[in-house]
Write an enzyme that holds these catalytic residues in place. Sequence first.
Site, short mmCIF file in Angstrom:
data_model
loop_
_atom_site.label_atom_id
_atom_site.label_comp_id
_atom_site.label_asym_id
_atom_site.label_seq_id
_atom_site.Cartn_x
_atom_site.Cartn_y
_atom_site.Cartn_z
N GLY A 220 -35.39 -13.56 -3.96
CA GLY A 220 -35.97 -13.46 -2.63
C GLY A 220 -35.05 -12.89 -1.58
N ASP A 263 -24.17 -26.43 -6.51
CA ASP A 263 -25.08 -27.19 -5.67
C ASP A 263 -24.38 -27.38 -4.33
OD1 ASP A 263 -26.60 -29.03 -4.31
OD2 ASP A 263 -26.59 -30.56 -5.87
N LYS A 297 -45.24 -31.43 4.44
CA LYS A 297 -46.14 -32.58 4.46
C LYS A 297 -46.35 -32.96 5.93
CE LYS A 297 -47.18 -34.50 1.14
NZ LYS A 297 -48.35 -34.38 0.21
N ALA A 300 -47.38 -37.78 9.27
CA ALA A 300 -48.00 -39.08 8.96
C ALA A 300 -47.83 -39.45 7.50
CB ALA A 300 -49.48 -39.05 9.33
N TYR A 355 -38.78 -29.33 7.95
CA TYR A 355 -38.23 -27.97 7.92
C TYR A 355 -37.85 -27.52 9.33
CZ TYR A 355 -37.96 -23.01 6.57
OH TYR A 355 -37.53 -21.73 6.33
#
Length: 449
Positions: A220, A263, A297, A300, A355
């Site tokens: 990407g 990592d 997400k 909530a 994010y």
Amino acid sequence: MTDTYLNLVNTGFTKKLAKQLGLPRPAVLRRHRPGAPLVPGPVVVLDDAASEKDADTVAQQLLDWDLDVRRHAGPEERFGAAVVVLTEVASPEDLSAPVLALGPVLKRLAPGGRVVVVSRPAAGATSPAAAAARQGIDGVVRSLAKELRGGATGNGIVLADGVAPSAPSAVGALRFLLSGRSAFVDGQLVEVDSDAGELPTDWERPLDGRVAVVTGAARGIGAAIARTLAGQGATVVAVDVPAAGDALAKVANEVHGTALQLDITATDAAERLLQHVRSRHGRLDVVVHNAGITRDKLLANMTPEKWDPVVGVNVMAPLRITDALLVSEALGEAPRVVCLASTSGIAGNRGQTNYAASKGGVIGMVQASAPALAAAGGTINAVAPGFIETDMTARIPFATREVARRFNSLQQGGQPVDVAETIAFLASPQAGGINGRTLRVCGQNMVGR
């Protein structure tokens, strides 16, 4: 990822049909090609009377690049670019003549043309009238960018008081914004803070001799960054997680660099990165904090399992690695750190509180770290992409993806290379006077600024 609609309305019978039906027709953008002209036609340089001296300096720089420069726009001429110099405006009334003179030029701007306005920051003005004029230029730039068609873009360069148009970063920003390298940068203001920096001897390879680390380089945007930096002369250390080892090795081999499986959230990540750089290359000149993840997400329904990794990868790892680099002796004489933010960190996005927190955090990190990088002779900046055509955006539902693509002034998604070219500019010697800033690569999203 291919934009089928863009291809259809720009080719063959469907191009003609789209025109007859009055459908939106996003243009194929003018991107950089080695050997291609810097701009697709003559450049007109306009100014208000008080800024004439600075305008002459800009015009001479354009002549030094062998461009066809005009100081007045003839009634029938077609232009590849317009540069408007407004560095000495003292009142909003001063904007009338030069801005209105620009209007007819826009009608004759070539496809893929460029408009660049050079000004000063409102914060440095010595009177309310001067501040009003300078801030008004911000509105002019952002508004005219939304009026341009044919893949043309409009941007600004804001020179801190005391910084001349001949300063390296002023010249570098002007060339970047005129060129095809800035294809998806639109409606933005590049702020030049100082006279620091150095012009390259070869504009095609300004990163010759530099050693650059790119995290998240296996695919990407990260892979595009590695290729672009290498194409401009850098030796690249490509970094990604062990699970991406095969793809990482392929990218590293392609750019004739080295691969490091790492990592970046590991406690010893900075130590291992420094060890690799010292043993293979001796020093480090450019760090691109590109690695990032999403775990979307609604708030909530958000859980620590979705919040913590995003913050850990996107902002905590760059914080720790940058801190370790600053206290090490591995950095070169004029280091550059470039971080990946996002328009989500500026304007927010539904379902992306984690994010947005991480990418807003990157912007804060860049602003606060600028003095430390300046003390080391370097800079730290961020690039905030909008909708970019990647594997990640390909997973967005079709209808949502189409809306996101068209929701900017250029009516299309950007390409990974658009982000990479902007990062390469900020990593270059000529960007030494730009520090602590965030530059959006979003086609002028209709959100935020």
